[in-house]
Design an enzyme around this catalytic site. Structure first.
Site, PDB file in Angstrom:
ATOM      1  N   HIS A  57      65.397  12.194 -63.986  1.00  0.00           N
ATOM      2  CA  HIS A  57      65.977  10.937 -64.022  1.00  0.00           C
ATOM      3  C   HIS A  57      67.359  11.119 -64.649  1.00  0.00           C
ATOM      4  O   HIS A  57      67.469  11.976 -65.806  1.00  0.00           O
ATOM      5  CB  HIS A  57      65.367   9.837 -64.679  1.00  0.00           C
ATOM      6  CG  HIS A  57      63.808   9.514 -64.173  1.00  0.00           C
ATOM      7  ND1 HIS A  57      62.636  10.407 -64.848  1.00  0.00           N
ATOM      8  CD2 HIS A  57      63.380   8.693 -63.308  1.00  0.00           C
ATOM      9  CE1 HIS A  57      61.876   9.847 -64.335  1.00  0.00           C
ATOM     10  NE2 HIS A  57      62.032   8.905 -63.225  1.00  0.00           N
TER      11      HIS A  57
ATOM     12  N   ASP B 119      67.114  11.012 -68.343  1.00  0.00           N
ATOM     13  CA  ASP B 119      66.080  12.014 -69.059  1.00  0.00           C
ATOM     14  C   ASP B 119      67.100  13.054 -69.259  1.00  0.00           C
ATOM     15  O   ASP B 119      67.126  13.907 -70.466  1.00  0.00           O
ATOM     16  CB  ASP B 119      65.243  12.700 -67.835  1.00  0.00           C
ATOM     17  CG  ASP B 119      64.083  12.093 -67.333  1.00  0.00           C
ATOM     18  OD1 ASP B 119      63.813  11.016 -68.101  1.00  0.00           O
ATOM     19  OD2 ASP B 119      63.919  12.418 -66.349  1.00  0.00           O
TER      20      ASP B 119
ATOM     21  N   MET C 120      65.445  18.049 -56.946  1.00  0.00           N
ATOM     22  CA  MET C 120      65.079  16.548 -56.750  1.00  0.00           C
ATOM     23  C   MET C 120      65.790  15.963 -58.007  1.00  0.00           C
ATOM     24  O   MET C 120      65.788  16.404 -58.843  1.00  0.00           O
ATOM     25  CB  MET C 120      63.462  16.414 -56.557  1.00  0.00           C
ATOM     26  CG  MET C 120      63.259  14.836 -56.641  1.00  0.00           C
ATOM     27  SD  MET C 120      63.132  14.139 -58.163  1.00  0.00           S
ATOM     28  CE  MET C 120      61.219  13.817 -58.262  1.00  0.00           C
TER      29      MET C 120
ATOM     30  N   GLU D  10      58.631   6.573 -53.286  1.00  0.00           N
ATOM     31  CA  GLU D  10      57.353   6.542 -53.873  1.00  0.00           C
ATOM     32  C   GLU D  10      56.776   5.184 -54.333  1.00  0.00           C
ATOM     33  O   GLU D  10      57.349   4.512 -54.971  1.00  0.00           O
ATOM     34  CB  GLU D  10      57.760   7.356 -55.023  1.00  0.00           C
ATOM     35  CG  GLU D  10      56.503   7.785 -56.057  1.00  0.00           C
ATOM     36  CD  GLU D  10      56.471   8.449 -57.055  1.00  0.00           C
ATOM     37  OE1 GLU D  10      57.684   9.098 -57.342  1.00  0.00           O
ATOM     38  OE2 GLU D  10      55.630   8.582 -58.086  1.00  0.00           O
TER      39      GLU D  10
ATOM     40  N   LYS E 243      53.633   2.909 -55.455  1.00  0.00           N
ATOM     41  CA  LYS E 243      52.467   2.678 -56.693  1.00  0.00           C
ATOM     42  C   LYS E 243      51.969   1.266 -56.341  1.00  0.00           C
ATOM     43  O   LYS E 243      52.844   0.331 -56.134  1.00  0.00           O
ATOM     44  CB  LYS E 243      53.207   3.113 -57.964  1.00  0.00           C
ATOM     45  CG  LYS E 243      52.374   3.044 -59.086  1.00  0.00           C
ATOM     46  CD  LYS E 243      53.107   3.399 -60.289  1.00  0.00           C
ATOM     47  CE  LYS E 243      52.052   3.659 -61.435  1.00  0.00           C
ATOM     48  NZ  LYS E 243      52.671   4.005 -62.657  1.00  0.00           N
TER      49      LYS E 243
ATOM     50  N   GLU F 132      52.389  10.044 -54.456  1.00  0.00           N
ATOM     51  CA  GLU F 132      51.853  10.640 -55.477  1.00  0.00           C
ATOM     52  C   GLU F 132      50.310  10.376 -55.608  1.00  0.00           C
ATOM     53  O   GLU F 132      49.845   9.305 -55.258  1.00  0.00           O
ATOM     54  CB  GLU F 132      52.447   9.986 -56.924  1.00  0.00           C
ATOM     55  CG  GLU F 132      51.603  10.264 -57.983  1.00  0.00           C
ATOM     56  CD  GLU F 132      52.185   9.980 -59.377  1.00  0.00           C
ATOM     57  OE1 GLU F 132      53.506   9.855 -59.438  1.00  0.00           O
ATOM     58  OE2 GLU F 132      51.611   9.440 -60.424  1.00  0.00           O
TER      59      GLU F 132
ATOM     60  N   HIS G 253      48.840   7.740 -57.522  1.00  0.00           N
ATOM     61  CA  HIS G 253      49.169   6.462 -57.217  1.00  0.00           C
ATOM     62  C   HIS G 253      48.006   5.796 -56.194  1.00  0.00           C
ATOM     63  O   HIS G 253      47.737   4.698 -56.010  1.00  0.00           O
ATOM     64  CB  HIS G 253      50.712   6.337 -56.835  1.00  0.00           C
ATOM     65  CG  HIS G 253      51.399   6.519 -57.899  1.00  0.00           C
ATOM     66  ND1 HIS G 253      52.770   6.449 -57.726  1.00  0.00           N
ATOM     67  CD2 HIS G 253      51.389   6.594 -59.205  1.00  0.00           C
ATOM     68  CE1 HIS G 253      53.430   6.667 -59.068  1.00  0.00           C
ATOM     69  NE2 HIS G 253      52.534   6.935 -59.811  1.00  0.00           N
TER      70      HIS G 253
ATOM     71  N   ASP H 151      54.065  14.540 -55.206  1.00  0.00           N
ATOM     72  CA  ASP H 151      53.950  14.534 -56.706  1.00  0.00           C
ATOM     73  C   ASP H 151      52.387  14.541 -56.800  1.00  0.00           C
ATOM     74  O   ASP H 151      51.596  13.830 -56.418  1.00  0.00           O
ATOM     75  CB  ASP H 151      54.225  12.767 -57.531  1.00  0.00           C
ATOM     76  CG  ASP H 151      55.593  13.186 -57.517  1.00  0.00           C
ATOM     77  OD1 ASP H 151      56.394  13.829 -57.308  1.00  0.00           O
ATOM     78  OD2 ASP H 151      55.885  11.759 -58.326  1.00  0.00           O
TER      79      ASP H 151
ATOM     80  N   ASP I 138      46.785   4.094 -65.762  1.00  0.00           N
ATOM     81  CA  ASP I 138      47.688   5.228 -65.143  1.00  0.00           C
ATOM     82  C   ASP I 138      47.776   6.441 -66.076  1.00  0.00           C
ATOM     83  O   ASP I 138      48.440   6.546 -66.921  1.00  0.00           O
ATOM     84  CB  ASP I 138      49.328   4.621 -65.247  1.00  0.00           C
ATOM     85  CG  ASP I 138      50.093   5.455 -64.429  1.00  0.00           C
ATOM     86  OD1 ASP I 138      49.715   6.590 -63.804  1.00  0.00           O
ATOM     87  OD2 ASP I 138      51.554   5.167 -64.528  1.00  0.00           O
TER      88      ASP I 138
ATOM     89  N   ASP J 176      48.224   9.926 -65.020  1.00  0.00           N
ATOM     90  CA  ASP J 176      49.063  11.324 -64.816  1.00  0.00           C
ATOM     91  C   ASP J 176      48.373  12.319 -65.482  1.00  0.00           C
ATOM     92  O   ASP J 176      48.907  13.269 -66.228  1.00  0.00           O
ATOM     93  CB  ASP J 176      50.541  11.061 -65.358  1.00  0.00           C
ATOM     94  CG  ASP J 176      51.297  10.012 -64.611  1.00  0.00           C
ATOM     95  OD1 ASP J 176      50.919   9.844 -63.372  1.00  0.00           O
ATOM     96  OD2 ASP J 176      52.047   9.389 -65.141  1.00  0.00           O
TER      97      ASP J 176
ATOM     98  N   ASP K 219      53.996  15.768 -61.263  1.00  0.00           N
ATOM     99  CA  ASP K 219      54.122  14.402 -62.154  1.00  0.00           C
ATOM    100  C   ASP K 219      53.162  13.984 -63.071  1.00  0.00           C
ATOM    101  O   ASP K 219      52.424  13.133 -62.534  1.00  0.00           O
ATOM    102  CB  ASP K 219      54.861  13.376 -60.909  1.00  0.00           C
ATOM    103  CG  ASP K 219      55.160  12.238 -61.871  1.00  0.00           C
ATOM    104  OD1 ASP K 219      55.275  12.284 -62.869  1.00  0.00           O
ATOM    105  OD2 ASP K 219      55.545  11.337 -61.058  1.00  0.00           O
TER     106      ASP K 219
HETATM  107  C1  GLT Z   1      57.379   7.997 -63.664  1.00  0.00           C
HETATM  108  C2  GLT Z   1      56.697   7.667 -62.590  1.00  0.00           C
HETATM  109  C3  GLT Z   1      56.373   8.750 -61.674  1.00  0.00           C
HETATM  110  C4  GLT Z   1      57.956   8.858 -60.922  1.00  0.00           C
HETATM  111  C5  GLT Z   1      59.019   9.244 -61.606  1.00  0.00           C
HETATM  112  C6  GLT Z   1      60.122   9.135 -60.856  1.00  0.00           C
HETATM  113  S1  GLT Z   1      59.167   8.527 -63.208  1.00  0.00           S
HETATM  114  O1  GLT Z   1      57.172   8.846 -64.574  1.00  0.00           O
HETATM  115  O2  GLT Z   1      55.205   7.456 -63.184  1.00  0.00           O
HETATM  116  O3  GLT Z   1      55.430   8.500 -60.767  1.00  0.00           O
HETATM  117  O4  GLT Z   1      57.536   9.678 -59.906  1.00  0.00           O
HETATM  118  O5  GLT Z   1      60.845   8.137 -61.047  1.00  0.00           O
HETATM  119 MN    MN Z   2      55.323  10.165 -59.322  1.00  0.00          MN
HETATM  120 MN    MN Z   3      52.247   8.423 -61.765  1.00  0.00          MN
END
Ligand code: GLT
Ligand code: MN
Ligand code: MN
Length: 386
Positions: free
Chosen positions: A53, A56, A87, A180, A182, A216, A219, A244, A254, A256, A286
């Site tokens: 980002h 970042d 990316m 993307e 979510k 993702e 998500h 992702d 969430d 991850d 991700d």
């Molecule tokens: C953040 C989010 C991700 C996105 C990223 C890109 S940032 O961590 O949870 O799913 O892909 O903005």
């Molecule tokens: Mn993501």
């Molecule tokens: Mn995520």
């Protein structure tokens, strides 16, 4: 055999291995790393690329001098390690200005600022080599539908993406956008909750050809959906511009999680699909390490994501080469001569013949498909006994 190589196109965001372990209940547990340090860490574990980002890399309040120094150090680390930047994306969610979203905020000043911030971030991403630009909505959503009309929000989001497509074209950037979805978090409800919703939206844009999706895994799983099916629909539409990879327990926050750490069977069929169809984009993880981990644990996390992918890729080859599995699949998909003329594109003759044909409905209902046996064989491949 399971060591990553550049050909695998494994990437991580600066925010993934750089995650300091802050959560809604606790402070950071790991020291922040500089972007250049993260690049060196990723090179050490064998990744191919790094994504970021805008903030970042360059903190939102950095001075011009700081910005220049940070970018110089980052570039030097890329040159020294050979890592690429496939990316980039914009942070439109951390700063309090974005508490009501960015492109869909009710405050017109925020919408304008979000466009400005994104144009600058696109310039930065392209300068460092990015060919894909991700748009994760972040806070494009609501806690209460009293606040906004959802159709007005769709229009605002569309206007923003159309504007930015034209900006990228005007600059002659070689860049594609990946949206993307979510379903929720950080807000109660986010607009364009799923891959299917995004695919439908893309068709309404002025330049749909330059816009695809960044599905993702976690998500879709948060929404209780089958991630493979979402990915397949994107691929089949020519819209799988990025992906992702991570993991998630349905019904939880969430998470991850490390790729393959929870839904191992879903991960297997996903890797098999990506490899079978010949997806050749980034495999972006991700995700982040458990909050219990120190610096060594972060490397274990990153290595684990890539190693699991490569192990599953080898399992997929086994599945494809397994004579028993392939014989079952061939038998299941066989079309015998009595049926073949009935299937295919429409013609008046085919329709007439089909209407007159006789089908033994009882026999159709009585057959077994053998999926228990097939699935067990797949499970045994994943478990490593086949
Ligand atoms: C953040 C989010 C991700 C996105 C990223 C890109 S940032 O961590 O949870 O799913 O892909 O903005
Ligand atoms: Mn993501
Ligand atoms: Mn995520």
């Amino acid at each position: 055999m399971y060591d990553p190589s550049p050909a695998d196109k494994f990437t991580f965001g600066l925010w993934t291995v750089g995650n300091v372990g802050r959560d809604p209940f606790g402070e950071p547990v790991r020291a922040a790393l500089s972007p250049a340090e993260i690049v060196r860490l990723l090179a050490e574990v064998g990744a191919w690329g790094v994504n970021f980002h805008d903030n970042d890399l360059v903190p939102i309040d950095a001075s011009a001098d700081e910005r220049e120094r940070i970018i110089r150090d980052f570039r030097a680390a890329l040159d020294a390690t050979g890592l690429v930047v496939p990316m980039a994306t914009t942070n439109l969610f951390t700063d309090p200005a974005f508490k009501d979203g960015a492109f869909t905020s009710n405050d017109a000043r925020v919408r304008a600022y979000a466009l400005q911030k994104t144009m600058r971030a696109i310039d930065l991403g392209v300068e460092l080599g990015a060919k894909t630009y991700v748009f994760w909505g972040g806070r494009e959503g609501v806690e209460t539908d009293a606040a906004k009309s959802p159709s007005e929000s769709i229009k605002r989001f569309r206007e923003a993406i159309n504007f930015l497509c034209d900006y990228a074209r005007d600059q002659r950037y070689d860049l594609r956008f990946a949206l993307e979805p979510k379903p929720n978090e950080p807000r109660g409800d986010l607009y364009f909750a799923t891959v299917g919703a995004m695919l439908g939206f893309i068709g309404t844009l002025e330049h749909p050809e330059m816009v695809g999706v960044n599905p993702e895994m976690a998500h879709e799983q948060m929404a209780g959906l089958n991630f493979l099916h979402a990915v397949a629909q994107a691929w089949e539409a020519g819209k799988l511009f990025h992906i992702d990879l991570n993991d998630q327990v349905i019904g939880r926050f969430d998470q991850d999680l490390r790729f393959g750490s929870h839904n191992i069977k879903s991960a297997f069929f996903l890797v098999k699909y990506l490899e079978d169809v010949g997806y050749d984009g980034s495999r972006h993880f991700d995700a982040h390490a458990y909050r219990t981990e120190d610096a060594a644990g972060v490397k274990d996390f990153a290595r684990g994501c890539m190693r699991t992918y490569l192990i599953l890729k080898e399992k997929a080859q086994r599945f494809n080469a397994d004579p028993e599995i392939q014989a079952l699949l061939a038998e299941l998909n066989a079309v015998d001569d009595s049926v073949a003329p009935h299937l295919g594109p429409y013609s008046a003759e085919r329709a007439a013949a089909l209407k007159a044909a006789h089908f033994d409905r009882q026999a159709l209902g009585a057959r077994g498909y053998g999926y228990e046996r097939l699935d067990q064989l797949a499970v045994e491949i994943v478990l490593g006994v086949r």
